[in-house]
Design an enzyme around this catalytic site. Structure first.
Site, PDB file in Angstrom:
ATOM      1  N   HIS A 104      -3.005  11.223 -24.028  1.00 33.15           N
ATOM      2  CA  HIS A 104      -3.276  11.189 -22.584  1.00 33.15           C
ATOM      3  C   HIS A 104      -2.018  10.689 -21.859  1.00 33.15           C
ATOM      4  O   HIS A 104      -1.395   9.722 -22.317  1.00 33.15           O
ATOM      5  CB  HIS A 104      -4.461  10.247 -22.342  1.00 33.15           C
ATOM      6  CG  HIS A 104      -5.033  10.307 -20.961  1.00 33.15           C
ATOM      7  ND1 HIS A 104      -4.342   9.858 -19.869  1.00 33.15           N
ATOM      8  CD2 HIS A 104      -6.215  10.779 -20.494  1.00 33.15           C
ATOM      9  CE1 HIS A 104      -5.090  10.036 -18.780  1.00 33.15           C
ATOM     10  NE2 HIS A 104      -6.236  10.595 -19.145  1.00 33.15           N
TER      11      HIS A 104
ATOM     12  N   ASP B 122     -18.417  10.302 -13.238  1.00 39.14           N
ATOM     13  CA  ASP B 122     -18.253   8.879 -12.936  1.00 39.14           C
ATOM     14  C   ASP B 122     -16.817   8.491 -12.615  1.00 39.14           C
ATOM     15  O   ASP B 122     -16.430   7.339 -12.782  1.00 39.14           O
ATOM     16  CB  ASP B 122     -18.735   8.068 -14.147  1.00 39.14           C
ATOM     17  CG  ASP B 122     -18.084   8.531 -15.434  1.00 39.14           C
ATOM     18  OD1 ASP B 122     -17.001   9.141 -15.375  1.00 39.14           O
ATOM     19  OD2 ASP B 122     -18.668   8.293 -16.514  1.00 39.14           O
TER      20      ASP B 122
ATOM     21  N   HIS C  90      -8.204   6.982 -24.252  1.00 38.96           N
ATOM     22  CA  HIS C  90      -7.714   6.756 -22.885  1.00 38.96           C
ATOM     23  C   HIS C  90      -8.473   5.733 -22.045  1.00 38.96           C
ATOM     24  O   HIS C  90      -8.140   5.503 -20.887  1.00 38.96           O
ATOM     25  CB  HIS C  90      -7.674   8.075 -22.106  1.00 38.96           C
ATOM     26  CG  HIS C  90      -9.041   8.586 -21.710  1.00 38.96           C
ATOM     27  ND1 HIS C  90      -9.703   8.140 -20.599  1.00 38.96           N
ATOM     28  CD2 HIS C  90      -9.858   9.481 -22.285  1.00 38.96           C
ATOM     29  CE1 HIS C  90     -10.862   8.753 -20.505  1.00 38.96           C
ATOM     30  NE2 HIS C  90     -10.992   9.572 -21.517  1.00 38.96           N
TER      31      HIS C  90
ATOM     32  N   GLU D  51     -16.228   3.126 -14.679  1.00 38.84           N
ATOM     33  CA  GLU D  51     -17.118   4.290 -14.574  1.00 38.84           C
ATOM     34  C   GLU D  51     -18.581   3.924 -14.333  1.00 38.84           C
ATOM     35  O   GLU D  51     -19.293   4.639 -13.629  1.00 38.84           O
ATOM     36  CB  GLU D  51     -16.986   5.170 -15.823  1.00 38.84           C
ATOM     37  CG  GLU D  51     -15.680   5.966 -15.895  1.00 38.84           C
ATOM     38  CD  GLU D  51     -14.487   5.162 -16.407  1.00 38.84           C
ATOM     39  OE1 GLU D  51     -14.672   3.979 -16.779  1.00 38.84           O
ATOM     40  OE2 GLU D  51     -13.367   5.709 -16.432  1.00 38.84           O
TER      41      GLU D  51
ATOM     42  N   GLU E 266     -24.409  15.596 -13.902  1.00 32.69           N
ATOM     43  CA  GLU E 266     -24.349  14.556 -14.953  1.00 32.69           C
ATOM     44  C   GLU E 266     -24.780  13.205 -14.377  1.00 32.69           C
ATOM     45  O   GLU E 266     -24.135  12.179 -14.565  1.00 32.69           O
ATOM     46  CB  GLU E 266     -22.949  14.469 -15.578  1.00 32.69           C
ATOM     47  CG  GLU E 266     -22.930  13.769 -16.924  1.00 32.69           C
ATOM     48  CD  GLU E 266     -21.548  13.750 -17.575  1.00 32.69           C
ATOM     49  OE1 GLU E 266     -21.170  14.767 -18.166  1.00 32.69           O
ATOM     50  OE2 GLU E 266     -20.855  12.721 -17.472  1.00 32.69           O
TER      51      GLU E 266
ATOM     52  N   ARG F  46      -9.815   2.785 -19.902  1.00 27.33           N
ATOM     53  CA  ARG F  46      -9.133   1.707 -19.189  1.00 27.33           C
ATOM     54  C   ARG F  46      -9.473   0.320 -19.763  1.00 27.33           C
ATOM     55  O   ARG F  46      -8.610  -0.551 -19.840  1.00 27.33           O
ATOM     56  CB  ARG F  46      -9.574   1.779 -17.716  1.00 27.33           C
ATOM     57  CG  ARG F  46      -8.549   1.377 -16.690  1.00 27.33           C
ATOM     58  CD  ARG F  46      -8.950   1.879 -15.306  1.00 27.33           C
ATOM     59  NE  ARG F  46      -8.238   3.094 -14.960  1.00 27.33           N
ATOM     60  CZ  ARG F  46      -7.038   3.135 -14.389  1.00 27.33           C
ATOM     61  NH1 ARG F  46      -6.419   2.016 -14.087  1.00 27.33           N
ATOM     62  NH2 ARG F  46      -6.455   4.274 -14.120  1.00 27.33           N
TER      63      ARG F  46
HETATM   64  C1  UD1 Z   1      -9.504   9.099 -15.313  1.00 19.94           C
HETATM   65  C2  UD1 Z   1     -10.882   8.563 -14.958  1.00 19.94           C
HETATM   66  C3  UD1 Z   1     -11.749   8.446 -16.208  1.00 19.94           C
HETATM   67  C4  UD1 Z   1     -11.761   9.755 -16.982  1.00 19.94           C
HETATM   68  C5  UD1 Z   1     -10.347  10.206 -17.269  1.00 19.94           C
HETATM   69  C6  UD1 Z   1     -10.347  11.559 -17.919  1.00 19.94           C
HETATM   70  C7  UD1 Z   1     -11.150   6.929 -13.124  1.00 19.94           C
HETATM   71  C8  UD1 Z   1     -11.049   5.498 -12.740  1.00 19.94           C
HETATM   72  N1  UD1 Z   1     -10.776   7.214 -14.388  1.00 19.94           N
HETATM   73  O1  UD1 Z   1      -8.826   8.110 -16.103  1.00 19.94           O
HETATM   74  O2  UD1 Z   1     -13.077   8.110 -15.848  1.00 19.94           O
HETATM   75  O3  UD1 Z   1     -12.449   9.568 -18.198  1.00 19.94           O
HETATM   76  O4  UD1 Z   1      -9.622  10.313 -16.023  1.00 19.94           O
HETATM   77  O5  UD1 Z   1      -9.114  11.843 -18.532  1.00 19.94           O
HETATM   78  O6  UD1 Z   1     -11.534   7.767 -12.339  1.00 19.94           O
HETATM   79  N2  UD1 Z   1      -1.456  11.298 -15.368  1.00 19.94           N
HETATM   80  C9  UD1 Z   1      -0.459  12.250 -15.308  1.00 19.94           C
HETATM   81  N3  UD1 Z   1      -0.823  13.585 -15.210  1.00 19.94           N
HETATM   82  C10 UD1 Z   1      -2.101  13.989 -15.153  1.00 19.94           C
HETATM   83  C11 UD1 Z   1      -3.106  13.017 -15.226  1.00 19.94           C
HETATM   84  C12 UD1 Z   1      -2.778  11.681 -15.319  1.00 19.94           C
HETATM   85  O7  UD1 Z   1       0.711  11.936 -15.353  1.00 19.94           O
HETATM   86  O8  UD1 Z   1      -2.362  15.201 -15.047  1.00 19.94           O
HETATM   87  C13 UD1 Z   1      -1.084   9.862 -15.470  1.00 19.94           C
HETATM   88  C14 UD1 Z   1      -0.545   9.325 -14.122  1.00 19.94           C
HETATM   89  O9  UD1 Z   1       0.454   8.387 -14.371  1.00 19.94           O
HETATM   90  C15 UD1 Z   1      -1.781   8.624 -13.545  1.00 19.94           C
HETATM   91  C16 UD1 Z   1      -2.388   8.055 -14.806  1.00 19.94           C
HETATM   92  O10 UD1 Z   1      -2.228   9.073 -15.803  1.00 19.94           O
HETATM   93  O11 UD1 Z   1      -1.463   7.651 -12.583  1.00 19.94           O
HETATM   94  C17 UD1 Z   1      -3.814   7.600 -14.697  1.00 19.94           C
HETATM   95  O12 UD1 Z   1      -4.655   8.599 -14.165  1.00 19.94           O
HETATM   96  P1  UD1 Z   1      -6.129   8.161 -13.622  1.00 19.94           P
HETATM   97  O13 UD1 Z   1      -6.862   9.382 -13.223  1.00 19.94           O
HETATM   98  O14 UD1 Z   1      -6.011   7.085 -12.600  1.00 19.94           O
HETATM   99  O15 UD1 Z   1      -6.784   7.479 -14.874  1.00 19.94           O
HETATM  100  P2  UD1 Z   1      -7.256   8.083 -16.249  1.00 19.94           P
HETATM  101  O16 UD1 Z   1      -6.970   7.035 -17.265  1.00 19.94           O
HETATM  102  O17 UD1 Z   1      -6.704   9.432 -16.435  1.00 19.94           O
HETATM  103  N1  UDP Z   2      -9.550  17.994 -23.823  1.00 20.24           N
HETATM  104  C1  UDP Z   2      -8.621  19.027 -23.695  1.00 20.24           C
HETATM  105  N2  UDP Z   2      -7.355  18.845 -24.202  1.00 20.24           N
HETATM  106  C2  UDP Z   2      -6.974  17.697 -24.820  1.00 20.24           C
HETATM  107  C3  UDP Z   2      -7.920  16.640 -24.936  1.00 20.24           C
HETATM  108  C4  UDP Z   2      -9.197  16.821 -24.423  1.00 20.24           C
HETATM  109  O1  UDP Z   2      -8.927  20.078 -23.131  1.00 20.24           O
HETATM  110  O2  UDP Z   2      -5.818  17.604 -25.256  1.00 20.24           O
HETATM  111  C5  UDP Z   2     -10.900  18.155 -23.242  1.00 20.24           C
HETATM  112  C6  UDP Z   2     -12.057  17.845 -24.168  1.00 20.24           C
HETATM  113  O3  UDP Z   2     -12.421  18.982 -24.923  1.00 20.24           O
HETATM  114  C7  UDP Z   2     -13.145  17.420 -23.196  1.00 20.24           C
HETATM  115  C8  UDP Z   2     -12.392  16.801 -22.047  1.00 20.24           C
HETATM  116  O4  UDP Z   2     -11.023  17.207 -22.198  1.00 20.24           O
HETATM  117  O5  UDP Z   2     -13.847  18.537 -22.676  1.00 20.24           O
HETATM  118  C9  UDP Z   2     -12.509  15.304 -22.098  1.00 20.24           C
HETATM  119  O6  UDP Z   2     -11.647  14.729 -21.174  1.00 20.24           O
HETATM  120  P1  UDP Z   2     -11.223  13.213 -21.260  1.00 20.24           P
HETATM  121  O7  UDP Z   2     -11.367  12.716 -22.641  1.00 20.24           O
HETATM  122  O8  UDP Z   2      -9.879  13.133 -20.625  1.00 20.24           O
HETATM  123  O9  UDP Z   2     -12.245  12.490 -20.268  1.00 20.24           O
HETATM  124  P2  UDP Z   2     -13.732  11.908 -20.454  1.00 20.24           P
HETATM  125  O10 UDP Z   2     -14.587  12.996 -20.977  1.00 20.24           O
HETATM  126  O11 UDP Z   2     -13.636  10.716 -21.346  1.00 20.24           O
HETATM  127  O12 UDP Z   2     -14.097  11.496 -19.072  1.00 20.24           O
END
Ligand code: UD1
Ligand code: UDP
Length: 369
Positions: free
Chosen positions: A242, A102, A208, A138, A124, A210
């Site tokens: 995160h 999602d 994490h 999502e 999924e 939003r």
């Molecule tokens: C995203 C997904 C969410 C998912 C989550 C998993 C959307 C809208 N959100 O949220 O559904 O549950 O990922 O973790 O698709 N960043 C880094 N390095 C990284 C990753 C992220 O610096 O490797 C920082 C950056 O500043 C980036 C911010 O995190 O802009 C947000 O990343 P984004 O993917 O937009 O949102 P998440 O909150 O990670």
């Molecule tokens: N995870 C990981 N390292 C971490 C935190 C989470 O590998 O420090 C893994 C966790 O086991 C799970 C996945 O990341 O499989 C979940 O990702 P996240 O919570 O970012 O996203 P969501 O599942 O909520 O979309």
């Protein structure tokens, strides 16, 4: 003259940590399948975290769209994925685009593939919270993917019913389980979970979502600080933070330097699972963590008002506590102190699958026209 084997080319498009973890078993199964050619397309919606999640599976992207920027918005991610994926779809003309879950990557890749006339398969599929504002965005993303997809891999019977109710044809839906169970089996060598960590009881935290940014995030962090304070010396709280600045900043502000709280950068998946399996309980708003809890034998207090994974609550492994500090503290104390309450939450079945979802997905991609 020998003809080259005729294989179907499949794009597995992923952008974030959970998509990498949950698509890896399907990519691996597709690569073992004689009639599929799997290309791994990373949007790099997450940059470091996607690479980190793929590494234990030995996978690297074949195509990288490199969209991530600091503090990005979903709109920008969607626009860049749409724009940058199109030439690859046109050049490679895959038989399927496979997306997972999602995220904005999943929605934009499904949308772009639909525009390009490339059939979409959704891993999924069919999760619904019933609320467009939670999780945000999502619920909107996964409904959009379902509209574009012609093949739906539902993890549970409930997910299948949601898709049927929205008009997806019966023959397009296959209940295959959730690939996260495959991932846990593949990466985590099962041991007996024990809640102990160097003489202290281990509590794991992730956060994490939003829709919780701002006050709700602060309330959760303050509840964790209070738990650490009252259990100093007996409980160790490990929290891999995160990197999204909207949680990273308040986490450091509220929990930095608090005795009994270890703040970490995101952990490698094998290390995270190892820690998870030794925890007494997990506090999390993560989707993946809710699904991993039954595989690892650890109860999860869900930091959300609703879950699109009610199976985790029905089977006993999870309880919704929202972002209310009093409730988080009360339920944490109960699981720490009350053995009967802990046992009641950790004896149910695993509702998410049997670890063979990747194989089923590969077979269906190969055999469906
Ligand atoms: C995203 C997904 C969410 C998912 C989550 C998993 C959307 C809208 N959100 O949220 O559904 O549950 O990922 O973790 O698709 N960043 C880094 N390095 C990284 C990753 C992220 O610096 O490797 C920082 C950056 O500043 C980036 C911010 O995190 O802009 C947000 O990343 P984004 O993917 O937009 O949102 P998440 O909150 O990670
Ligand atoms: N995870 C990981 N390292 C971490 C935190 C989470 O590998 O420090 C893994 C966790 O086991 C799970 C996945 O990341 O499989 C979940 O990702 P996240 O919570 O970012 O996203 P969501 O599942 O909520 O979309």
């Amino acid at each position: 003259m020998d003809q080259p084997p005729l294989t179907k080319k499949v794009f597995f498009v992923m952008g974030t940590r959970p998509e990498a973890i949950k698509l890896a078993p399907a990519v691996e199964a597709a690569r073992r399948h004689g009639s599929l050619t799997a290309l791994l397309v990373s949007t790099s919606q997450h940059r470091e975290m996607l690479r980190q999640a793929l590494a234990p599976f030995g996978l690297t992207p074949d195509i990288d769209l490199d969209v991530m920027t600091a503090n990005q918005t979903p709109a920008r991610v969607a626009a860049e994925v749409l724009r940058r994926l199109e030439p690859h779809l046109e050049r490679e003309r895959p038989a399927w685009t496979v997306v997972q879950g999602d995220t904005t990557t999943a929605l934009a890749a499904a949308w772009g593939s639909f525009y390009a006339g490339v059939p979409v398969a959704h891993v999924e599929a069919g999760l619904r919270s019933g609320r467009m504002d939670s999780p945000f965005p999502e619920e909107f993303n996964r409904k959009g993917v379902a509209v574009a997809a012609s093949l739906h891999f539902a993890p549970t019977e409930r997910a299948r019913r949601h898709l049927l109710a929205e008009g997806a044809p019966d023959e397009s839906i296959h209940v295959v389980g959730n690939t996260i169970v495959d991932a846990v089996h593949r990466i985590h060598a099962a041991g007996t979970p024990s809640g102990e960590a160097g003489g202290r009881t281990l509590v794991l935290v992730t956060l994490h979502r939003r829709e919780s940014f701002g006050e709700p995030v602060r309330r959760v962090l303050e509840a964790i600080r209070e738990l650490a304070r009252e259990r100093e010396g007996s409980v160790r709280i490990v929290y891999p933070v995160h990197p999204n600045p909207s949680v990273d900043r308040p986490a450091r502000e509220i929990l930095g330097g608090v005795p009994g709280v270890d703040l970490h950068p995101p952990l490698d998946y094998p290390d995270f699972l190892a820690l998870f399996s030794r925890a007494r309980l997990v506090l999390s708003d993560s989707g993946g963590v809710q699904e991993e809890a039954p595989s690892l034998g650890v109860p999860v207090l869900i930091l959300r008002d609703v879950t699109e994974r009610p199976e985790v609550v029905e089977s006993g492994w999870g309880k919704l506590v929202g972002t209310d500090a009093d409730l988080i503290l009360a339920e944490s104390r109960r699981l720490l102190d009350d053995e009967t309450a802990w046992k009641a939450m950790t004896s149910g079945p695993n509702p998410f699958g049997d670890g063979k979802s990747g194989e089923r997905i590969a077979e269906l991609l190969a055999t469906r026209p």
